[in-house]
Design a protein around this motif. Structure first.
Motif, PDB file in Angstrom:
ATOM      1  N   ILE A 101       0.819  -1.297   0.095  1.00  0.00           N
ATOM      2  CA  ILE A 101       0.076   0.080  -0.125  1.00  0.00           C
ATOM      3  C   ILE A 101       0.660   1.304  -0.002  1.00  0.00           C
ATOM      4  O   ILE A 101       0.544   2.273  -0.752  1.00  0.00           O
ATOM      5  N   ARG A 102       2.077   1.137   0.850  1.00  0.00           N
ATOM      6  CA  ARG A 102       2.579   2.367   0.838  1.00  0.00           C
ATOM      7  C   ARG A 102       3.378   2.511  -0.637  1.00  0.00           C
ATOM      8  O   ARG A 102       3.599   3.743  -0.875  1.00  0.00           O
ATOM      9  N   LYS A 103       3.850   1.556  -1.144  1.00  0.00           N
ATOM     10  CA  LYS A 103       4.613   1.575  -2.463  1.00  0.00           C
ATOM     11  C   LYS A 103       3.580   2.142  -3.492  1.00  0.00           C
ATOM     12  O   LYS A 103       3.903   2.967  -4.381  1.00  0.00           O
ATOM     13  N   LYS A 104       2.565   1.945  -3.411  1.00  0.00           N
ATOM     14  CA  LYS A 104       1.298   2.215  -4.481  1.00  0.00           C
ATOM     15  C   LYS A 104       1.002   3.607  -4.211  1.00  0.00           C
ATOM     16  O   LYS A 104       1.001   4.507  -5.073  1.00  0.00           O
ATOM     17  N   MET A 105       0.894   4.135  -2.898  1.00  0.00           N
ATOM     18  CA  MET A 105       0.703   5.576  -2.693  1.00  0.00           C
ATOM     19  C   MET A 105       1.764   6.494  -3.078  1.00  0.00           C
ATOM     20  O   MET A 105       1.389   7.647  -3.666  1.00  0.00           O
ATOM     21  N   GLU A 106       3.068   6.073  -2.723  1.00  0.00           N
ATOM     22  CA  GLU A 106       4.327   6.573  -3.204  1.00  0.00           C
ATOM     23  C   GLU A 106       4.179   6.901  -4.679  1.00  0.00           C
ATOM     24  O   GLU A 106       4.555   8.027  -5.143  1.00  0.00           O
ATOM     25  N   GLU A 107       3.929   5.751  -5.463  1.00  0.00           N
ATOM     26  CA  GLU A 107       3.859   5.863  -7.039  1.00  0.00           C
ATOM     27  C   GLU A 107       2.778   6.847  -7.581  1.00  0.00           C
ATOM     28  O   GLU A 107       2.976   7.636  -8.285  1.00  0.00           O
ATOM     29  N   GLN A 108       1.578   6.789  -6.649  1.00  0.00           N
ATOM     30  CA  GLN A 108       0.446   7.792  -7.100  1.00  0.00           C
ATOM     31  C   GLN A 108       0.953   9.491  -6.784  1.00  0.00           C
ATOM     32  O   GLN A 108       0.727  10.225  -7.577  1.00  0.00           O
TER      33      GLN A 108
END
Length: 116
Positions: A101-108
């Motif tokens: 989830i953290r990785k996805k949020m950083e990508e966004q």
């Protein structure tokens, strides 16, 4: 009473000698994943103990040795099996779901930043 410090949170708990790291983590309100409730069967509760802190825990028992074998030499312990005997600092790996989830949020966030 020995003090167990959990990183990266920095939370700690004072526990009686012989307490498992899993029980200490619950006392400190540090989540460590487990499915087997301390039976050394799910292998989800792995933590890392620096080599200079290894003597603060009791020697691994047969179940822990059988389950994680060579990882013991790298400082990996099962929190449900590792028992405290002195002050110790333990590194708790990030939960895989939280990491995703953290990785996805950083990508966004990066994508938003590139648009502006």
């Amino acid at each position: 009473m020995p003090k167990v410090t959990f990183l990266p949170d920095g939370r700690h708990a004072e526990v009686r000698p012989g307490t498992t790291l899993l029980d200490a983590s619950r006392r400190a309100r540090v989540p460590i994943r487990t499915r087997c409730d301390g039976q050394a069967s799910c292998l989800m509760c792995k933590v890392n103990v620096p080599s200079d802190q290894a003597s603060a825990l009791q020697e691994p028992g047969p179940a822990e040795t059988r389950k994680i074998g060579p990882l013991l030499q790298e400082g990996v312990r099962l929190s449900c099996q590792a028992r405290v005997q002195a002050d110790v600092t333990v590194f708790v790996p990030e939960d895989p779901l939280k990491a995703a989830i953290r990785k996805k949020m950083e990508e966004q966030q990066r994508e938003r930043d590139e648009l502006w």
